[in-house]
Design a protein around this motif. Structure first.
Motif, PDB file in Angstrom:
ATOM      1  N   GLN A  23      -1.128  -5.685  -0.252  1.00 49.72           N
ATOM      2  CA  GLN A  23      -0.794  -6.864  -0.889  1.00 49.72           C
ATOM      3  C   GLN A  23      -1.252  -6.819  -2.119  1.00 49.72           C
ATOM      4  O   GLN A  23      -1.848  -8.470  -2.659  1.00 49.72           O
ATOM      5  CB  GLN A  23      -0.872  -8.011  -0.062  1.00 49.72           C
ATOM      6  N   THR A  24      -1.675  -6.033  -3.013  1.00 51.86           N
ATOM      7  CA  THR A  24      -2.250  -6.271  -4.231  1.00 51.86           C
ATOM      8  C   THR A  24      -1.566  -6.968  -5.310  1.00 51.86           C
ATOM      9  O   THR A  24      -1.961  -7.604  -6.032  1.00 51.86           O
ATOM     10  CB  THR A  24      -2.917  -4.999  -4.760  1.00 51.86           C
ATOM     11  N   THR A  25      -0.374  -6.184  -5.622  1.00 49.62           N
ATOM     12  CA  THR A  25       0.434  -6.563  -6.838  1.00 49.62           C
ATOM     13  C   THR A  25       1.116  -7.991  -6.304  1.00 49.62           C
ATOM     14  O   THR A  25       1.873  -8.060  -5.278  1.00 49.62           O
ATOM     15  CB  THR A  25       1.658  -5.561  -6.850  1.00 49.62           C
ATOM     16  N   ASP A  63       0.102  14.086   0.512  1.00 54.10           N
ATOM     17  CA  ASP A  63      -1.101  15.101   0.809  1.00 54.10           C
ATOM     18  C   ASP A  63      -1.603  14.697   2.237  1.00 54.10           C
ATOM     19  O   ASP A  63      -2.703  15.545   2.700  1.00 54.10           O
ATOM     20  CB  ASP A  63      -1.961  14.974  -0.443  1.00 54.10           C
ATOM     21  N   ASN A  90       0.649  -1.222   0.031  1.00 51.72           N
ATOM     22  CA  ASN A  90       0.038  -0.038  -0.031  1.00 51.72           C
ATOM     23  C   ASN A  90       0.698   1.450   0.153  1.00 51.72           C
ATOM     24  O   ASN A  90       0.301   2.451   0.465  1.00 51.72           O
ATOM     25  CB  ASN A  90      -0.802   0.049   1.205  1.00 51.72           C
ATOM     26  N   ALA A  91       2.158   1.290  -0.469  1.00 57.65           N
ATOM     27  CA  ALA A  91       2.835   2.512  -0.471  1.00 57.65           C
ATOM     28  C   ALA A  91       2.812   3.515  -1.457  1.00 57.65           C
ATOM     29  O   ALA A  91       3.413   4.337  -1.729  1.00 57.65           O
ATOM     30  CB  ALA A  91       4.280   1.940  -0.187  1.00 57.65           C
ATOM     31  N   TRP A  92       1.902   2.904  -2.415  1.00 55.53           N
ATOM     32  CA  TRP A  92       1.589   3.569  -3.720  1.00 55.53           C
ATOM     33  C   TRP A  92       2.480   3.420  -4.980  1.00 55.53           C
ATOM     34  O   TRP A  92       2.637   4.321  -5.656  1.00 55.53           O
ATOM     35  CB  TRP A  92       1.558   5.330  -3.465  1.00 55.53           C
ATOM     36  N   LYS A  93       3.104   2.388  -4.816  1.00 58.52           N
ATOM     37  CA  LYS A  93       3.955   1.726  -6.021  1.00 58.52           C
ATOM     38  C   LYS A  93       3.022   1.881  -7.325  1.00 58.52           C
ATOM     39  O   LYS A  93       3.440   2.348  -8.268  1.00 58.52           O
ATOM     40  CB  LYS A  93       4.716   0.601  -5.818  1.00 58.52           C
ATOM     41  N   SER A  94       1.955   1.012  -7.542  1.00 55.41           N
ATOM     42  CA  SER A  94       1.363   0.765  -8.488  1.00 55.41           C
ATOM     43  C   SER A  94       0.583   2.228  -8.900  1.00 55.41           C
ATOM     44  O   SER A  94       0.702   2.125 -10.138  1.00 55.41           O
ATOM     45  CB  SER A  94       0.268  -0.355  -8.428  1.00 55.41           C
ATOM     46  N   THR A  95      -0.090   2.904  -8.074  1.00 56.72           N
ATOM     47  CA  THR A  95      -0.728   4.115  -8.316  1.00 56.72           C
ATOM     48  C   THR A  95       0.310   4.993  -8.961  1.00 56.72           C
ATOM     49  O   THR A  95       0.010   5.806 -10.098  1.00 56.72           O
ATOM     50  CB  THR A  95      -1.292   4.585  -7.242  1.00 56.72           C
ATOM     51  N   LYS A 101       2.392   9.830  -0.576  1.00 57.24           N
ATOM     52  CA  LYS A 101       1.032  10.539  -0.018  1.00 57.24           C
ATOM     53  C   LYS A 101       1.473  11.673   0.843  1.00 57.24           C
ATOM     54  O   LYS A 101       0.757  11.589   2.003  1.00 57.24           O
ATOM     55  CB  LYS A 101       0.411   9.037   0.769  1.00 57.24           C
ATOM     56  N   SER A 134      -0.257  11.643  -5.505  1.00 53.93           N
ATOM     57  CA  SER A 134      -0.951  11.411  -6.586  1.00 53.93           C
ATOM     58  C   SER A 134      -1.752  12.798  -7.083  1.00 53.93           C
ATOM     59  O   SER A 134      -2.032  12.967  -7.883  1.00 53.93           O
ATOM     60  CB  SER A 134      -1.689  10.276  -6.651  1.00 53.93           C
TER      61      SER A 134
END
Ligand SMILES: Nc1nc2c(ncn2[C@@H]2O[C@H](COP(=O)(O)OP(=O)(O)OP(=O)(O)O)[C@@H](O)[C@H]2O)c(=O)[nH]1
Ligand SMILES: [Mg+2]
Length: 299
Positions: free
Chosen positions: A55-57, A141, A32-37, A139, A159
């Motif tokens: 743990q999505t990717t 923001d 969830n560290a924003w790698k894929s986004t 993140k 983002s």
């Protein structure tokens, strides 16, 4: 069928001998560290699925960034965290093995979450790797929960404010050498169609299931028939147990229907044609302990 004309093809093919700043860059970080986004925002295309479920990717995804002076091939990698489970160990390996090919490693640190032992584990690994590492605080923001140092050589991104992307690209380019391009300059990813479809379905499955269920699921695309105006495909959602299968089929307003509907809409947008998706649920007991299947899914 349109007749192929060699001259037209050559005229439209990039000159791969053209020299640019080229190489691979690995992005790593905890879940969830924003790698894929980040890779999706940078390339302006949805290359890698993103959800709010950590743990999505699961597999290394290539995102190819092109501009006049560079071709940067980012590896979006799975999360890194310490685990004794076979599946998680293999996933960590997918991320760590991407260091080997990379010229520089971007270490994404989620500034909105407190420091956690996962970060220590990542640092231990990075200390063993003989490659430059750039820390990127993501993140930004949101209210920070950790101290973000005020050094010149750290980067902050969000983002929401994409301004910071330029600083990041300048930094990355400073590590790259001139060389011939690896891909034509209109390529933005390298993925086979079976993988792309299975990932879209998995994203919807992740979004609509809870707790351990998303992690207990894998998608298998069995067959694709690509016609001019319609694409037909057969895919399976595999769960680890009968009770999970029951949840996917019967829970709420049938989860399978929601997953099917959202996946089909998105696939129609991607392929710009009608999609017929036959989606079924099957059980494969303990698949996360099955070496051969894990290799098949992750590599
Ligand atoms: N507020 C805020 N939220 C963000 C930002 N970037 C990403 N998110 C959210 O963070 C969540 C995780 O994003 P991902 O890109 O899937 O994270 P990841 O690092 O690829 O995660 P894994 O694949 O699980 O390792 C998503 O719900 C995003 O909407 C940001 O700049 N600001
Ligand atoms: Mg990811």
């Amino acid at each position: 069928m349109k007749e192929l004309n060699l001259e037209d093809i050559l005229a439209n093919t990039s000159d791969l001998t053209k020299e640019k700043k080229v190489w691979y860059v690995a992005i790593i970080g905890r879940p969830n560290a924003w790698k894929s986004t980040f890779v999706n925002s940078l390339i302006w295309e949805k290359i890698s699925i993103t959800t709010n479920v950590p743990q999505t990717t699961r597999k290394r995804v290539l995102a190819i960034y092109n501009d006049d002076e560079s071709q940067i091939i980012f590896f979006d990698t799975p999360w890194i965290h310490k685990s004794e489970k076979k599946f998680n160990k293999e996933i960590n390996w997918v991320a760590i093995s991407s260091f080997k090919d990379a010229e520089v490693i971007l270490y994404f640190i989620d500034s909105s979450r407190e420091w956690w032992k996962e970060e220590e584990y990542i640092r231990e690994i990075l200390e063993m790797v003989n490659k430059p590492v750039v820390k990127v605080y993501t993140k930004t923001d949101l209210e920070p929960r950790i101290n973000i140092p005020n050094w010149d050589d750290i980067l902050k991104i969000s983002s929401i404010s994409k301004d910071w992307f330029d600083n990041l690209l300048v930094k990355v380019k400073s590590y790259l050498k001139m060389g011939p391009m690896f891909f034509p300059d209109d390529y933005y990813t390298k993925q086979d169609i079976y993988f792309r479809i299975s990932e879209i379905i998995r994203e919807k499955a992740f979004l609509h299931t809870k707790e351990e269920l998303p992690h207990s699921v894998f998608i298998w695309v069995e067959e694709i028939e690509d016609n001019e105006d319609i694409m037909k495909m057969v895919a399976y959602i595999y769960t680890e147990s009968d009770s999970q299968k029951y949840i996917v089929i019967w829970k709420g307003w049938s989860l399978i229907q929601r997953i099917w509907k959202e996946a089909r809409i998105e696939l129609e947008k991607i392929f710009e044609k009608k999609v017929f998706l036959a989606l079924r649920v099957k059980v494969r007991k303990n698949w996360r302990k099955d070496d051969r299947l894990i290799k098949e899914i992750l590599h």
